[in-house]
Enzyme design. Structure first.
Site, mmCIF file in Angstrom:
data_model
loop_
_atom_site.group_PDB
_atom_site.id
_atom_site.type_symbol
_atom_site.label_atom_id
_atom_site.label_comp_id
_atom_site.label_asym_id
_atom_site.label_seq_id
_atom_site.Cartn_x
_atom_site.Cartn_y
_atom_site.Cartn_z
ATOM 1 N N HIS A 143 -5.264 -2.584 6.485
ATOM 2 C CA HIS A 143 -4.907 -1.318 5.836
ATOM 3 C C HIS A 143 -3.761 -0.646 6.592
ATOM 4 O O HIS A 143 -2.790 -0.179 5.987
ATOM 5 C CB HIS A 143 -6.146 -0.417 5.795
ATOM 6 C CG HIS A 143 -5.899 0.972 5.283
ATOM 7 N ND1 HIS A 143 -6.210 1.361 4.010
ATOM 8 C CD2 HIS A 143 -5.373 2.054 5.887
ATOM 9 C CE1 HIS A 143 -5.876 2.632 3.852
ATOM 10 N NE2 HIS A 143 -5.366 3.084 4.984
ATOM 11 N N GLU A 144 -3.861 -0.620 7.920
ATOM 12 C CA GLU A 144 -2.812 0.026 8.717
ATOM 13 C C GLU A 144 -1.496 -0.754 8.636
ATOM 14 O O GLU A 144 -0.423 -0.165 8.536
ATOM 15 C CB GLU A 144 -3.245 0.177 10.175
ATOM 16 C CG GLU A 144 -4.482 1.054 10.371
ATOM 17 C CD GLU A 144 -4.373 2.404 9.686
ATOM 18 O OE1 GLU A 144 -3.263 2.911 9.538
ATOM 19 O OE2 GLU A 144 -5.429 2.935 9.277
ATOM 20 N N HIS A 147 0.336 0.043 5.579
ATOM 21 C CA HIS A 147 1.149 1.263 5.689
ATOM 22 C C HIS A 147 2.509 0.932 6.302
ATOM 23 O O HIS A 147 3.528 1.480 5.906
ATOM 24 C CB HIS A 147 0.446 2.297 6.575
ATOM 25 C CG HIS A 147 -0.574 3.113 5.843
ATOM 26 N ND1 HIS A 147 -0.323 3.711 4.636
ATOM 27 C CD2 HIS A 147 -1.854 3.446 6.152
ATOM 28 C CE1 HIS A 147 -1.395 4.371 4.231
ATOM 29 N NE2 HIS A 147 -2.351 4.218 5.136
ATOM 30 N N GLU A 227 -2.451 5.931 0.139
ATOM 31 C CA GLU A 227 -3.742 5.436 0.608
ATOM 32 C C GLU A 227 -4.295 4.374 -0.348
ATOM 33 O O GLU A 227 -4.764 3.332 0.083
ATOM 34 C CB GLU A 227 -4.761 6.572 0.729
ATOM 35 C CG GLU A 227 -4.548 7.476 1.931
ATOM 36 C CD GLU A 227 -4.521 6.715 3.245
ATOM 37 O OE1 GLU A 227 -5.371 5.836 3.460
ATOM 38 O OE2 GLU A 227 -3.617 6.998 4.052
#
Lengths: 345, 191
Positions: A143-144, A147, A227
């Site tokens: 997930h990071e 980003h 997100e």
């Protein structure tokens, strides 16, 4: 599937331009109020914005990392975390693995920072490291890294700087108006101006109150969209949506708050560090979509592609179109209608 | 006279547009092909890493697993075979690596029966390395196949297929795992 990222990016750009327009308008009104010419206000607004942007661009990541008291780790410090980082670097197709940081804190959270994918960093709390299993940890790192890969980090820091500039200018503007500049400048202008002067003054005051609120709404809309996109990318990279779903579940069940977070750094984290227990993180005032909803979308996925995520998203939202929750849209719409009227002044 | 210039101008503009489109598509093809090459190199790095790890693993577990000679030999043989064909084409290589993966997962399954071994720090570190290498092979294969898909689409779809045909871009082969055992258990997790 790349089309979706692209259209999402385009929407984000439109929103950022909207925020920029807010800043320019604010400068214009400030100039009208205090210097009798819009140019002075515009110059001040842009100068503040440029200085803050330069600091944010060159120092933002190190400020954020040192504020959250993160320490950089190497392979020997934590081989498993390092391996997971390398795995996700491969899966995401990044050129270089982001530096990994650990924050010594029992709470469960993680964030990504860095102005471009080659100079990025991912930080996670030690609590997260202890309580998640390998698959869950992998999903959080994915997930990071999403980003980083989707260039959210730069986008979000530029947005928060824009937001900060608007808030600061509106704050000082309204204080000066109430306590300081009002007396002298009003006396001078009231002799010659007449009705148009009053209209401009009222419009400016209304705008000064509305601008920070609007900028914040735009900022939240962008943040929430990114997100969802990062969740979808994490599922794509790991090909295992359940990993992120159960990680989010564990993170949501934890009651410990992160000590070193503050309002400015909140949107950088995987979940909002300030959510209150028992409250379903409110739709409008949160930088993050509700956790329960993110989990439900991930669990409703039939595969692991962006298409599957989109389908699951619509399934959970039953008919609603955009990425913004319906309840939020219903409340945003009337506020936006005020602005065209303001601009025509 | 002026109308002749206009016509010439229009023709020149059209030729320029066509040329730029050609360059754009050609560069796009080169970029995608390089991405595929890079992705293949990533797989290669991880497969080599696995060749290096296996002798260590076999050395470490040999003392504990007296009754598993067959399983250990299968792993060693599969590794040697895979290393031999490592310069062969994508398809053949994928097959040999698939065999190695399934031999390895059989071995790591058997390990569960040896509590002494699971208390050995050396083994635990090795196991994490191996798990991660397996995952990295999986992820780099996934990324490779995604890049090949994008590249192949571009070489086969109109209009870029014309330019690909003229300049010699050919569709690539996917890294597909042929072993049935590997297909059933694509993910190795020990947590």
């Amino acid at each position: 599937m790349w089309e979706q990222i692209r259209s999402n990016n385009r929407r984000s750009v439109v929103l950022v331009i909207g925020m920029g327009a807010l800043l320019v308008l604010l400068g214009y009104f400030l100039g009208l109020l205090f210097f009798q010419s819009p140019v002075g206000g515009l110059v001040i607004a842009l100068a503040v914005w440029i200085i803050m942007s330069l600091v944010g661009y060159f120092q933002g990541d190190s400020i954020l990392l040192s504020m959250s008291r993160a320490r950089k780790i190497s392979r020997d410090d934590h081989p498993r975390l390092f391996n997971i980082g390398e795995e996700m670097k491969i899966a995401s197709g990044l050129d270089k693995m982001p530096d990994l940081y650990i924050i010594d804190d029992p709470s469960l959270n993680a964030f990504a920072t860095g102005r471009d994918p080659r100079r990025a960093a991912v930080a996670i709390t030690s609590g997260l490291l202890e309580q998640l299993n390998r698959d869950e940890l992998q999903s959080v790192i994915a997930h990071e890294m999403a980003h980083v890969k989707n260039r959210d980090v730069l986008l979000m820091s530029m947005c928060s700087i824009l937001l900060g500039t608007v808030v600061i200018l509106a704050w000082y503007g309204s204080r000066f108006l109430i306590f300081g500049g009002m007396g002298s400048s009003r006396k001078k202008s009231s002799s010659g101006g007449g009705i148009t002067q009053i209209v401009v003054l009222v419009a400016a005051i209304v705008f000064m109150i509305l601008a920070p609120i609007l900028a914040r709404l735009i900022y939240l809309a962008i943040s929430r969209k990114r997100e969802y996109l990062a969740d979808a990318s994490a599922a794509l990279y790991t090909r295992y949506p359940e990993g992120l779903a159960s990680a989010l579940e564990k993170i949501g069940a934890s009651t410990v708050q992160l000590q070193s977070a503050n309002q400015a750094t909140a949107p950088m984290y995987i979940i909002n560090p300030f959510r209150k227990k028992g409250m379903k993180a409110s739709d409008l005032s949160s930088t993050h979509p509700p956790l329960s909803e993110r989990i439900r979308i991930l669990r409703a996925m039939s595969g692991a592609s962006y298409g599957d995520y989109d389908q699951a998203y619509h399934q959970v939202h039953k008919g609603s179109q955009g990425i913004i929750p319906t309840s939020a849209r219903a409340r945003v719409a009337p506020v936006e209608k005020v602005i065209p009227g303001e601009r025509s002044d | 006279m002026t109308s002749l210039y206009v016509i010439l101008g229009v023709i020149a503009v059209i030729i320029l547009i066509l040329l730029f489109t050609f360059f754009g598509i050609y560069n796009g093809l080169v970029r995608l092909r390089n991405e595929v090459k890079n992705a293949w190199a990533q797989i290669d790095v991880q497969l080599k890493r696995r060749y290096d790890l296996i002798p260590n693993l076999v050395e470490t577990v040999k003392g504990y697993m007296k009754h598993e000679r067959g399983t250990l030999e299968a792993v060693t043989n599969a590794r040697n075979l895979a290393q031999q064909v490592s310069s062969a084409g994508v398809g053949e290589r994928a097959k040999a690596e698939g065999e190695l993966s399934s031999a390895l997962s059989r071995l790591l399954m058997v390990v569960e029966n040896y509590p002494d071994l699971k208390a050995n720090q050396n083994f635990l570190a090795l196991q994490e390395e191996l798990t991660s290498t397996e995952n990295k092979i999986g992820f780099s294969r996934q990324y490779y196949n995604d890049s090949v898909l994008r590249y192949n689409n571009k070489t086969e779809m109109f209009p870029s297929n014309m330019i690909a045909g003229m300049t010699g871009f050919k569709a690539n082969e996917f890294f597909e795992v042929s072993s049935a055992a590997e297909r059933e258990a694509p993910k190795v997790s020990f947590s």
